[in-house]
Design a protein around this motif. Structure first.
Motif, PDB file in Angstrom:
ATOM      1  N   ASN A 113      -1.355  -1.021  -4.279  1.00 48.57           N
ATOM      2  CA  ASN A 113      -2.517  -0.136  -4.150  1.00 48.57           C
ATOM      3  C   ASN A 113      -2.032   1.273  -3.841  1.00 48.57           C
ATOM      4  N   ALA A 114      -2.490   2.242  -4.620  1.00 47.14           N
ATOM      5  CA  ALA A 114      -2.058   3.630  -4.431  1.00 47.14           C
ATOM      6  C   ALA A 114      -3.193   4.474  -3.882  1.00 47.14           C
ATOM      7  N   PHE A 140      -6.119   3.095  -7.953  1.00 51.31           N
ATOM      8  CA  PHE A 140      -5.904   4.335  -7.217  1.00 51.31           C
ATOM      9  C   PHE A 140      -7.147   4.683  -6.408  1.00 51.31           C
ATOM     10  N   THR A 141      -6.935   5.189  -5.200  1.00 52.20           N
ATOM     11  CA  THR A 141      -7.992   5.779  -4.388  1.00 52.20           C
ATOM     12  C   THR A 141      -7.664   7.260  -4.244  1.00 52.20           C
ATOM     13  N   TRP A 142      -8.557   8.102  -4.746  1.00 51.05           N
ATOM     14  CA  TRP A 142      -8.307   9.541  -4.772  1.00 51.05           C
ATOM     15  C   TRP A 142      -9.040  10.228  -3.616  1.00 51.05           C
ATOM     16  N   ASN A 143      -8.306  10.965  -2.812  1.00 47.18           N
ATOM     17  CA  ASN A 143      -8.879  11.697  -1.679  1.00 47.18           C
ATOM     18  C   ASN A 143      -8.626  13.185  -1.879  1.00 47.18           C
ATOM     19  N   ALA A 144      -9.631  13.897  -2.404  1.00 42.93           N
ATOM     20  CA  ALA A 144      -9.491  15.336  -2.658  1.00 42.93           C
ATOM     21  C   ALA A 144      -9.810  16.103  -1.381  1.00 42.93           C
ATOM     22  N   VAL A 145      -8.958  15.924  -0.380  1.00 50.50           N
ATOM     23  CA  VAL A 145      -9.185  16.509   0.941  1.00 50.50           C
ATOM     24  C   VAL A 145      -7.855  16.998   1.512  1.00 50.50           C
ATOM     25  N   SER A 146      -7.947  17.841   2.519  1.00 47.90           N
ATOM     26  CA  SER A 146      -6.755  18.276   3.241  1.00 47.90           C
ATOM     27  C   SER A 146      -6.301  17.165   4.185  1.00 47.90           C
ATOM     28  N   PHE A 153      -0.105   1.501   5.615  1.00 44.29           N
ATOM     29  CA  PHE A 153       0.662   1.728   4.401  1.00 44.29           C
ATOM     30  C   PHE A 153       2.114   1.293   4.561  1.00 44.29           C
ATOM     31  N   ASP A 154       2.653   0.770   3.465  1.00 39.95           N
ATOM     32  CA  ASP A 154       4.044   0.316   3.461  1.00 39.95           C
ATOM     33  C   ASP A 154       5.005   1.448   3.145  1.00 39.95           C
ATOM     34  N   PHE A 155       4.545   2.388   2.340  1.00 38.75           N
ATOM     35  CA  PHE A 155       5.388   3.534   1.998  1.00 38.75           C
ATOM     36  C   PHE A 155       4.494   4.743   1.793  1.00 38.75           C
ATOM     37  N   MET A 156       4.912   5.854   2.362  1.00 41.37           N
ATOM     38  CA  MET A 156       4.183   7.110   2.145  1.00 41.37           C
ATOM     39  C   MET A 156       5.196   8.231   1.975  1.00 41.37           C
ATOM     40  N   ASN A 157       4.775   9.270   1.254  1.00 45.79           N
ATOM     41  CA  ASN A 157       5.698  10.374   1.024  1.00 45.79           C
ATOM     42  C   ASN A 157       5.018  11.716   1.234  1.00 45.79           C
ATOM     43  N   MET A 158       5.814  12.673   1.698  1.00 46.57           N
ATOM     44  CA  MET A 158       5.408  14.075   1.838  1.00 46.57           C
ATOM     45  C   MET A 158       6.527  14.912   1.220  1.00 46.57           C
ATOM     46  N   ASN A 207       0.843  -1.194   0.000  1.00 48.02           N
ATOM     47  CA  ASN A 207       0.000   0.000   0.000  1.00 48.02           C
ATOM     48  C   ASN A 207       0.879   1.246   0.000  1.00 48.02           C
ATOM     49  N   PHE A 208       0.642   2.116  -0.975  1.00 48.52           N
ATOM     50  CA  PHE A 208       1.419   3.335  -1.195  1.00 48.52           C
ATOM     51  C   PHE A 208       0.520   4.533  -0.920  1.00 48.52           C
ATOM     52  N   LEU A 209       1.032   5.539  -0.203  1.00 55.23           N
ATOM     53  CA  LEU A 209       0.257   6.735   0.095  1.00 55.23           C
ATOM     54  C   LEU A 209       1.055   7.982  -0.268  1.00 55.23           C
ATOM     55  N   GLY A 210       0.483   8.823  -1.120  1.00 53.77           N
ATOM     56  CA  GLY A 210       1.068  10.117  -1.424  1.00 53.77           C
ATOM     57  C   GLY A 210       0.293  11.199  -0.692  1.00 53.77           C
ATOM     58  N   VAL A 211       0.985  12.056   0.050  1.00 58.48           N
ATOM     59  CA  VAL A 211       0.343  13.113   0.831  1.00 58.48           C
ATOM     60  C   VAL A 211       0.758  14.468   0.254  1.00 58.48           C
ATOM     61  N   GLY A 212      -0.231  15.205  -0.253  1.00 57.13           N
ATOM     62  CA  GLY A 212       0.084  16.469  -0.916  1.00 57.13           C
ATOM     63  C   GLY A 212       0.818  16.223  -2.222  1.00 57.13           C
ATOM     64  N   SER A 213       0.265  15.341  -3.046  1.00 54.10           N
ATOM     65  CA  SER A 213       0.974  14.834  -4.230  1.00 54.10           C
ATOM     66  C   SER A 213       0.945  15.767  -5.430  1.00 54.10           C
ATOM     67  N   GLY A 214       0.167  16.845  -5.378  1.00 54.73           N
ATOM     68  CA  GLY A 214       0.074  17.720  -6.539  1.00 54.73           C
ATOM     69  C   GLY A 214      -0.486  16.966  -7.725  1.00 54.73           C
ATOM     70  N   GLN A 215       0.151  17.131  -8.872  1.00 54.03           N
ATOM     71  CA  GLN A 215      -0.339  16.423 -10.047  1.00 54.03           C
ATOM     72  C   GLN A 215       0.421  15.129 -10.315  1.00 54.03           C
ATOM     73  N   GLY A 216       1.184  14.697  -9.315  1.00 50.75           N
ATOM     74  CA  GLY A 216       1.650  13.318  -9.292  1.00 50.75           C
ATOM     75  C   GLY A 216       2.932  12.968 -10.000  1.00 50.75           C
ATOM     76  N   GLU A 217       3.733  13.942 -10.422  1.00 52.93           N
ATOM     77  CA  GLU A 217       4.958  13.606 -11.145  1.00 52.93           C
ATOM     78  C   GLU A 217       5.877  12.701 -10.323  1.00 52.93           C
ATOM     79  N   MET A 218       6.084  13.047  -9.061  1.00 54.98           N
ATOM     80  CA  MET A 218       6.997  12.269  -8.235  1.00 54.98           C
ATOM     81  C   MET A 218       6.369  10.958  -7.778  1.00 54.98           C
ATOM     82  N   ASP A 219       5.093  10.975  -7.462  1.00 57.34           N
ATOM     83  CA  ASP A 219       4.411   9.741  -7.068  1.00 57.34           C
ATOM     84  C   ASP A 219       4.454   8.721  -8.199  1.00 57.34           C
ATOM     85  N   SER A 220       4.221   9.187  -9.420  1.00 58.21           N
ATOM     86  CA  SER A 220       4.254   8.291 -10.572  1.00 58.21           C
ATOM     87  C   SER A 220       5.631   7.650 -10.721  1.00 58.21           C
ATOM     88  N   HIS A 221       6.673   8.453 -10.525  1.00 56.47           N
ATOM     89  CA  HIS A 221       8.031   7.929 -10.641  1.00 56.47           C
ATOM     90  C   HIS A 221       8.293   6.878  -9.566  1.00 56.47           C
TER      91      HIS A 221
END
Length: 290
Positions: A83-84, A112-118, A135-140, A54-68
């Motif tokens: 699972n993202a 993908f699970t999209w959370n359009a929230v703060s 989650f196994d990995f998350m990024n900020m 399970n991967f979690l991106g926090v404040g991912s913007g438009q996802g360039e780094m998350d995608s990488h």
């Protein structure tokens, strides 16, 4: 805990200014190079023996780094279910992220699970629903500036880590030119999306206070700001707009204030190399253990 979408810097022309900064500074390039070097080994250790990740991106913007990062993760575990989950308050940026996923055959294999929230809204959502997902990995990445209480943000998301998981935080390095600029003119700059400047040194202090174990990595980078000192330069004007978080640096400050900022940028925030002025915009990465 976190700020609203507008407060998080997505009002006005901020997104366009930020994209210009990324292109001019090469910040995403140095991040990708760092990730290519460090994350394969981290992912191999995190995912060993697990049937899903399970991967979690926090404040991912438009996802360039998350995608990488997700592409690196897929390359290490091509047959493992990944699972993202994305937490991003800007619906516009999430829309851009979704569009890029739709154009990537590899990413289309990932649900993908999209959370359009703060962050605060996501925390409430998790607690209200008693969600037990971990989650196994998350990024900020470059997002803690917009948090009212960034220590609480780190503590909450860290609590969602699975066994052997990692929370990766990438933030402006302590002692960088950003810190010199924003600390010197805090009362003039910290008035919009960023109300209090924090550096990686501040983040490190909070990690220590929270008793978290982490590895620290340096990501060097410089940005050419020579054009900032060329009168009438459109490129220089755009850089100054972003660096001071203003729609128009020229209109936001009187001539005396503009001169003070430019003097600081020249004398204390940049070094000269081959006739160019280079601004230190190095980064620090913290890889925090579960």
């Amino acid at each position: 805990m976190a700020t609203t979408t507008a407060q998080a810097g997505y009002d006005g022309d901020y997104v366009q200014r930020f994209q210009f900064f990324l292109q001019h500074s090469g910040e995403h390039t140095v991040m990708r190079e760092f990730m290519d070097k460090v994350l394969p080994g981290e992912f191999a250790r995190i995912g060993e023996g697990k049937s899903d990740l399970n991967f979690l991106g926090v404040g991912s913007g438009q996802g360039e780094m998350d995608s990488h990062m997700l592409n690196i993760l897929q390359s290490k575990f091509p047959t493992t279910q990944i699972n993202a989950h994305i937490v991003e308050p800007s619906t516009a940026l999430i829309g851009n992220f979704k569009a890029s996923v739709a154009e990537s055959p590899n990413l289309q294999k990932i649900p993908f699970t999209w959370n359009a929230v703060s962050c605060a809204e996501y925390e409430k959502q998790v607690k209200d629903t008693k969600d037990t997902k971990r989650f196994d990995f998350m990024n900020m990445i470059q997002m803690l500036y917009y948090m009212d209480d960034y220590a609480a943000v780190i503590k909450f998301f860290h609590s969602l880590l699975r066994e052997k998981g990692r929370l990766m935080i990438i933030h402006e390095a302590a002692g960088s030119s950003w810190g010199t600029l924003w600390s010197t003119f805090a009362k003039d700059l910290c008035i919009k999306s960023v109300t209090k400047y924090i550096s990686a040194g501040d983040v490190k202090g909070k990690l220590d206070t929270l008793g978290l174990k982490y590895e620290e990595h340096s990501i060097p980078n410089t940005m050419d700001i020579t054009e900032c000192f060329v009168e009438g330069s459109k490129l220089g004007a755009m850089l100054l707009d972003f660096m001071t978080d203003q729609d128009s640096f020229e209109k936001a400050y009187n001539p005396e204030m503009r001169a003070k900022i430019l003097d600081l940028l020249r004398d204390k925030c940049s070094t000269e190399k081959n006739g160019r002025r280079l601004f230190d915009c190095g980064l620090t990465c913290f890889l925090i253990q579960a």
